[in-house]
Design a protein around this motif. Structure first.
Motif, PDB file in Angstrom:
ATOM      1  N   LYS A  50      96.940 -31.782  68.583  1.00 13.26           N
ATOM      2  CA  LYS A  50      96.857 -30.816  67.482  1.00 13.26           C
ATOM      3  C   LYS A  50      98.236 -30.554  66.891  1.00 13.26           C
ATOM      4  O   LYS A  50      98.382 -30.453  65.669  1.00 13.26           O
ATOM      5  N   GLU A  51      99.245 -30.454  67.729  1.00 13.42           N
ATOM      6  CA  GLU A  51     100.613 -30.233  67.246  1.00 13.42           C
ATOM      7  C   GLU A  51     101.104 -31.443  66.455  1.00 13.42           C
ATOM      8  O   GLU A  51     101.708 -31.303  65.393  1.00 13.42           O
ATOM      9  N   ALA A  52     100.834 -32.636  66.970  1.00 16.47           N
ATOM     10  CA  ALA A  52     101.223 -33.859  66.250  1.00 16.47           C
ATOM     11  C   ALA A  52     100.491 -33.948  64.912  1.00 16.47           C
ATOM     12  O   ALA A  52     101.082 -34.315  63.894  1.00 16.47           O
ATOM     13  N   ALA A  53      99.230 -33.589  64.903  1.00 18.86           N
ATOM     14  CA  ALA A  53      98.437 -33.627  63.666  1.00 18.86           C
ATOM     15  C   ALA A  53      98.982 -32.635  62.642  1.00 18.86           C
ATOM     16  O   ALA A  53      99.059 -32.947  61.447  1.00 18.86           O
ATOM     17  N   LYS A  54      99.382 -31.487  63.112  1.00 19.87           N
ATOM     18  CA  LYS A  54      99.935 -30.467  62.219  1.00 19.87           C
ATOM     19  C   LYS A  54     101.221 -30.977  61.558  1.00 19.87           C
ATOM     20  O   LYS A  54     101.419 -30.812  60.357  1.00 19.87           O
ATOM     21  N   LYS A  55     102.078 -31.623  62.349  1.00 17.66           N
ATOM     22  CA  LYS A  55     103.343 -32.161  61.826  1.00 17.66           C
ATOM     23  C   LYS A  55     103.118 -33.239  60.780  1.00 17.66           C
ATOM     24  O   LYS A  55     103.890 -33.379  59.843  1.00 17.66           O
ATOM     25  N   HIS A  56     102.058 -34.042  60.965  1.00 13.68           N
ATOM     26  CA  HIS A  56     101.810 -35.185  60.089  1.00 13.68           C
ATOM     27  C   HIS A  56     100.700 -34.921  59.071  1.00 13.68           C
ATOM     28  O   HIS A  56     100.257 -35.847  58.379  1.00 13.68           O
ATOM     29  N   HIS A  57     100.232 -33.675  59.013  1.00 21.63           N
ATOM     30  CA  HIS A  57      99.187 -33.277  58.067  1.00 21.63           C
ATOM     31  C   HIS A  57      97.954 -34.181  58.193  1.00 21.63           C
ATOM     32  O   HIS A  57      97.468 -34.751  57.221  1.00 21.63           O
ATOM     33  N   MET A  58      97.482 -34.305  59.414  1.00 22.36           N
ATOM     34  CA  MET A  58      96.317 -35.139  59.710  1.00 22.36           C
ATOM     35  C   MET A  58      95.360 -34.350  60.576  1.00 22.36           C
ATOM     36  O   MET A  58      95.685 -33.269  61.059  1.00 22.36           O
ATOM     37  N   GLN A  59      94.194 -34.920  60.814  1.00 28.24           N
ATOM     38  CA  GLN A  59      93.252 -34.345  61.764  1.00 28.24           C
ATOM     39  C   GLN A  59      93.584 -34.897  63.151  1.00 28.24           C
ATOM     40  O   GLN A  59      93.855 -36.090  63.290  1.00 28.24           O
ATOM     41  N   TYR A  60      93.553 -34.027  64.141  1.00 24.54           N
ATOM     42  CA  TYR A  60      93.916 -34.498  65.486  1.00 24.54           C
ATOM     43  C   TYR A  60      92.910 -35.511  66.012  1.00 24.54           C
ATOM     44  O   TYR A  60      93.268 -36.439  66.739  1.00 24.54           O
ATOM     45  N   GLN A  61      91.634 -35.404  65.606  1.00 21.19           N
ATOM     46  CA  GLN A  61      90.633 -36.371  66.054  1.00 21.19           C
ATOM     47  C   GLN A  61      90.979 -37.769  65.529  1.00 21.19           C
ATOM     48  O   GLN A  61      90.783 -38.767  66.227  1.00 21.19           O
ATOM     49  N   LYS A  62      91.499 -37.835  64.314  1.00 21.98           N
ATOM     50  CA  LYS A  62      91.858 -39.127  63.732  1.00 21.98           C
ATOM     51  C   LYS A  62      93.013 -39.758  64.501  1.00 21.98           C
ATOM     52  O   LYS A  62      93.030 -40.970  64.723  1.00 21.98           O
ATOM     53  N   ILE A  63      93.974 -38.951  64.929  1.00 22.76           N
ATOM     54  CA  ILE A  63      95.101 -39.478  65.710  1.00 22.76           C
ATOM     55  C   ILE A  63      94.603 -40.036  67.036  1.00 22.76           C
ATOM     56  O   ILE A  63      95.000 -41.128  67.448  1.00 22.76           O
ATOM     57  N   ILE A  64      93.724 -39.318  67.694  1.00 20.65           N
ATOM     58  CA  ILE A  64      93.172 -39.790  68.971  1.00 20.65           C
ATOM     59  C   ILE A  64      92.401 -41.090  68.747  1.00 20.65           C
ATOM     60  O   ILE A  64      92.546 -42.054  69.501  1.00 20.65           O
TER      61      ILE A  64
END
Length: 78
Positions: A50-64
């Motif tokens: 969630k923190e990484a997603a916030k930094k990159h303006h993405m959804q955390y599910q997409k990063i996973i």
């Protein structure tokens, strides 16, 4: 402010048809079919993503999902 546009009734001239340059809807569709899977993750892992997603303006599910897809691709190459 910019100058207002002045319109008139003068002829525009010859027209030429421009071929479509945008991809078709089929080409824009996601590459892989997605399947929803219920999964339990540690709170620490979820907080990290969630923190990484916030930094990159993405959804955390997409990063996973991208992380798992990359892992699968690397394993297939072995």
């Amino acid at each position: 402010m910019s100058k207002p546009i002045k319109y008139n009734d003068e002829p525009i001239g010859e027209f030429r048809l421009v071929p479509e340059f945008l991809p078709s809807p089929e080409e824009l569709a996601l590459k892989n079919k997605q399947t929803k899977v219920p999964i339990s993750l540690s709170s620490e892992s979820v907080a990290f993503f969630k923190e990484a997603a916030k930094k990159h303006h993405m959804q955390y599910q997409k990063i996973i999902r991208q992380l798992l897809d990359e892992y699968v691709e690397q394993q297939k190459r072995r």
